[in-house]
Design a protein around this motif. Structure first.
Motif, mmCIF file in Angstrom:
data_model
loop_
_atom_site.group_PDB
_atom_site.id
_atom_site.type_symbol
_atom_site.label_atom_id
_atom_site.label_comp_id
_atom_site.label_asym_id
_atom_site.label_seq_id
_atom_site.Cartn_x
_atom_site.Cartn_y
_atom_site.Cartn_z
ATOM 1 N N GLY A 187 0.802 -1.209 0.000
ATOM 2 C CA GLY A 187 0.000 0.000 0.000
ATOM 3 C C GLY A 187 0.839 1.265 0.000
ATOM 4 O O GLY A 187 2.060 1.243 0.170
ATOM 5 N N LEU A 188 0.153 2.386 -0.190
ATOM 6 C CA LEU A 188 0.818 3.681 -0.209
ATOM 7 C C LEU A 188 1.387 3.993 1.168
ATOM 8 O O LEU A 188 0.768 3.707 2.194
ATOM 9 N N GLY A 189 2.571 4.578 1.205
ATOM 10 C CA GLY A 189 3.202 4.929 2.470
ATOM 11 C C GLY A 189 4.305 5.936 2.253
ATOM 12 O O GLY A 189 4.467 6.492 1.153
ATOM 13 N N LEU A 190 5.074 6.168 3.284
ATOM 14 C CA LEU A 190 6.164 7.137 3.203
ATOM 15 C C LEU A 190 7.103 6.820 2.048
ATOM 16 O O LEU A 190 7.545 7.711 1.312
ATOM 17 N N GLU A 191 7.389 5.520 1.862
ATOM 18 C CA GLU A 191 8.341 5.126 0.824
ATOM 19 C C GLU A 191 7.835 5.435 -0.582
ATOM 20 O O GLU A 191 8.626 5.528 -1.525
ATOM 21 N N THR A 192 6.518 5.612 -0.739
ATOM 22 C CA THR A 192 5.961 5.957 -2.047
ATOM 23 C C THR A 192 6.524 7.279 -2.552
ATOM 24 O O THR A 192 6.662 7.494 -3.757
ATOM 25 N N PHE A 193 6.851 8.171 -1.629
ATOM 26 C CA PHE A 193 7.315 9.507 -1.992
ATOM 27 C C PHE A 193 8.830 9.658 -1.878
ATOM 28 O O PHE A 193 9.352 10.766 -1.974
ATOM 29 N N LEU A 194 9.524 8.562 -1.665
ATOM 30 C CA LEU A 194 10.976 8.596 -1.548
ATOM 31 C C LEU A 194 11.614 7.876 -2.725
ATOM 32 O O LEU A 194 11.020 6.977 -3.317
ATOM 33 N N LYS A 195 12.835 8.265 -3.063
ATOM 34 C CA LYS A 195 13.596 7.546 -4.079
ATOM 35 C C LYS A 195 15.071 7.577 -3.692
ATOM 36 O O LYS A 195 15.577 8.581 -3.185
ATOM 37 N N PRO A 196 15.775 6.486 -3.903
ATOM 38 C CA PRO A 196 17.196 6.467 -3.556
ATOM 39 C C PRO A 196 18.039 7.158 -4.619
ATOM 40 O O PRO A 196 17.743 7.088 -5.810
ATOM 41 N N VAL A 197 19.062 7.853 -4.181
ATOM 42 C CA VAL A 197 20.075 8.421 -5.075
ATOM 43 C C VAL A 197 21.427 7.935 -4.564
ATOM 44 O O VAL A 197 21.835 8.281 -3.453
ATOM 45 N N THR A 198 22.095 7.108 -5.340
ATOM 46 C CA THR A 198 23.385 6.583 -4.907
ATOM 47 C C THR A 198 24.507 7.525 -5.318
ATOM 48 O O THR A 198 24.443 8.173 -6.369
ATOM 49 N N VAL A 199 25.528 7.623 -4.487
ATOM 50 C CA VAL A 199 26.710 8.447 -4.756
ATOM 51 C C VAL A 199 27.934 7.537 -4.685
ATOM 52 O O VAL A 199 28.121 6.818 -3.698
ATOM 53 N N GLN A 200 28.763 7.565 -5.730
ATOM 54 C CA GLN A 200 29.918 6.674 -5.794
ATOM 55 C C GLN A 200 31.197 7.496 -5.987
ATOM 56 O O GLN A 200 31.306 8.259 -6.943
ATOM 57 N N ARG A 201 32.118 7.347 -5.051
ATOM 58 C CA ARG A 201 33.405 8.042 -5.137
ATOM 59 C C ARG A 201 34.517 7.012 -4.892
ATOM 60 O O ARG A 201 34.575 6.396 -3.822
ATOM 61 N N LEU A 202 35.368 6.825 -5.879
ATOM 62 C CA LEU A 202 36.449 5.853 -5.772
ATOM 63 C C LEU A 202 37.778 6.561 -5.534
ATOM 64 O O LEU A 202 37.986 7.687 -6.001
ATOM 65 N N THR A 203 38.680 5.896 -4.843
ATOM 66 C CA THR A 203 40.056 6.376 -4.747
ATOM 67 C C THR A 203 40.850 5.780 -5.907
ATOM 68 O O THR A 203 40.405 4.831 -6.574
ATOM 69 N N LYS A 204 42.034 6.335 -6.154
ATOM 70 C CA LYS A 204 42.893 5.792 -7.211
ATOM 71 C C LYS A 204 43.220 4.332 -6.924
ATOM 72 O O LYS A 204 43.162 3.474 -7.816
ATOM 73 N N GLU A 205 43.524 4.048 -5.668
ATOM 74 C CA GLU A 205 43.869 2.674 -5.303
ATOM 75 C C GLU A 205 42.667 1.744 -5.472
ATOM 76 O O GLU A 205 42.807 0.592 -5.912
ATOM 77 N N GLY A 206 41.491 2.237 -5.109
ATOM 78 C CA GLY A 206 40.295 1.413 -5.248
ATOM 79 C C GLY A 206 39.997 1.092 -6.696
ATOM 80 O O GLY A 206 39.651 -0.051 -7.042
ATOM 81 N N LEU A 207 40.137 2.093 -7.570
ATOM 82 C CA LEU A 207 39.895 1.854 -8.992
ATOM 83 C C LEU A 207 40.904 0.863 -9.550
ATOM 84 O O LEU A 207 40.554 -0.009 -10.357
ATOM 85 N N GLU A 208 42.149 0.970 -9.106
ATOM 86 C CA GLU A 208 43.172 0.044 -9.593
ATOM 87 C C GLU A 208 42.852 -1.396 -9.203
ATOM 88 O O GLU A 208 43.124 -2.332 -9.962
ATOM 89 N N ARG A 209 42.266 -1.581 -8.024
ATOM 90 C CA ARG A 209 41.943 -2.936 -7.574
ATOM 91 C C ARG A 209 40.847 -3.578 -8.426
ATOM 92 O O ARG A 209 40.884 -4.775 -8.699
ATOM 93 N N ILE A 210 39.853 -2.783 -8.830
ATOM 94 C CA ILE A 210 38.737 -3.375 -9.569
ATOM 95 C C ILE A 210 38.891 -3.249 -11.082
ATOM 96 O O ILE A 210 38.088 -3.794 -11.839
ATOM 97 N N ALA A 211 39.946 -2.546 -11.530
ATOM 98 C CA ALA A 211 40.132 -2.326 -12.966
ATOM 99 C C ALA A 211 40.162 -3.627 -13.769
ATOM 100 O O ALA A 211 39.516 -3.713 -14.827
ATOM 101 N N PRO A 212 40.893 -4.664 -13.337
ATOM 102 C CA PRO A 212 40.900 -5.899 -14.137
ATOM 103 C C PRO A 212 39.506 -6.496 -14.323
ATOM 104 O O PRO A 212 39.182 -7.013 -15.403
#
Length: 234
Positions: A187-212
């Motif tokens: 049913g309709l509720g608080l979540e009906t009027f909400l939406k998620p917005v994800t924010v992604q910030r990588l470090t240089k080292e983090g990007l290097e780890r997942i690059a392959p």
């Protein structure tokens, strides 16, 4: 429905609320809306109201119940404006071996909503789940099924829990899915009027780890620019 539609919206941070209501009784609805802090009220009902909200007011979301015509209009405009769910015509399913008079009263109460209301008594939980009703009433031995119900807008358990109490006073939101939609939405509720917005910030080292991993998956999908966007940074 006014309170149940408008109430959660400002709590969720909605800054602009527009109300449409049929002309008959519009003055009372406008007065109630004023108490809720809503001044933008239009005396327009039916599918016309849905069109007005979608293409004149250009709202970001349309919520609220209605008849078959309103639901069809909501589904039609949903390609341009998100909606909550198709709500209406009203439905009640009663399951259990409770007082026959209580069962008849529950069915009669829903019939007051119109000739197209769905009012049924069934014998098994499986039958009730197949319908996925807006309201499910459990009486007698069926009260034990309360924790097992998966497909219903809301469940009323026991002889002291009439659907009418939920309509007006229990505090649960009464804008609920119909026409089988309770299989996939609530049913309709608080979540009906909400939406998620994800924010992604990588470090240089983090990007290097997942690059392959990124480069391998991009190559498998034939998307070389995706891989290069990572490779140039590492």
């Amino acid at each position: 429905p006014l309170v149940m539609c408008v109430g959660p919206a400002p709590v969720a941070g909605v800054r602009r609320i527009v109300v449409c209501t049929p002309p008959d009784g519009a003055a009372r609805i406008a007065a109630a809306a004023d108490l809720l802090g809503v001044a933008d009220v239009w005396a327009i009902g039916g599918p016309q109201a849905i069109g007005w909200l979608a293409y004149v007011e250009r709202v970001d979301k349309i919520v609220g119940p209605g008849n078959d015509y309103v639901n069809e209009a909501k589904l039609e405009v949903s390609r341009d404006v998100p909606i909550d769910l198709p709500g209406g015509p009203s439905e009640v399913v009663v399951l259990g071996d409770g007082d026959p008079k209580l069962i008849e009263l529950e069915l009669a109460a829903q019939r007051e909503h119109g000739h197209d209301a769905v009012c049924r008594a069934v014998d098994t939980l499986e039958e009730a789940e197949a319908i996925a009703p807006e309201h499910l009433v459990l009486l007698g031995d069926a009260e034990a099924y309360a924790d097992r119900v998966r497909n219903a807008g809301t469940v009323f358990v026991g002889p002291w829990s009439p659907v009418a109490a939920g309509d007006y006073a229990t505090g649960g939101n009464h804008v609920l899915p119909t026409n089988g939609w309770a299989r996939s939405v609530g049913g309709l509720g608080l979540e009906t009027f909400l939406k998620p917005v994800t924010v992604q910030r990588l470090t240089k080292e983090g990007l290097e780890r997942i690059a392959p991993t990124v480069e391998a998956l991009a190559a498998a999908e034939g998307l070389p620019a995706h891989a290069e966007a990572v490779r140039r940074r590492t």
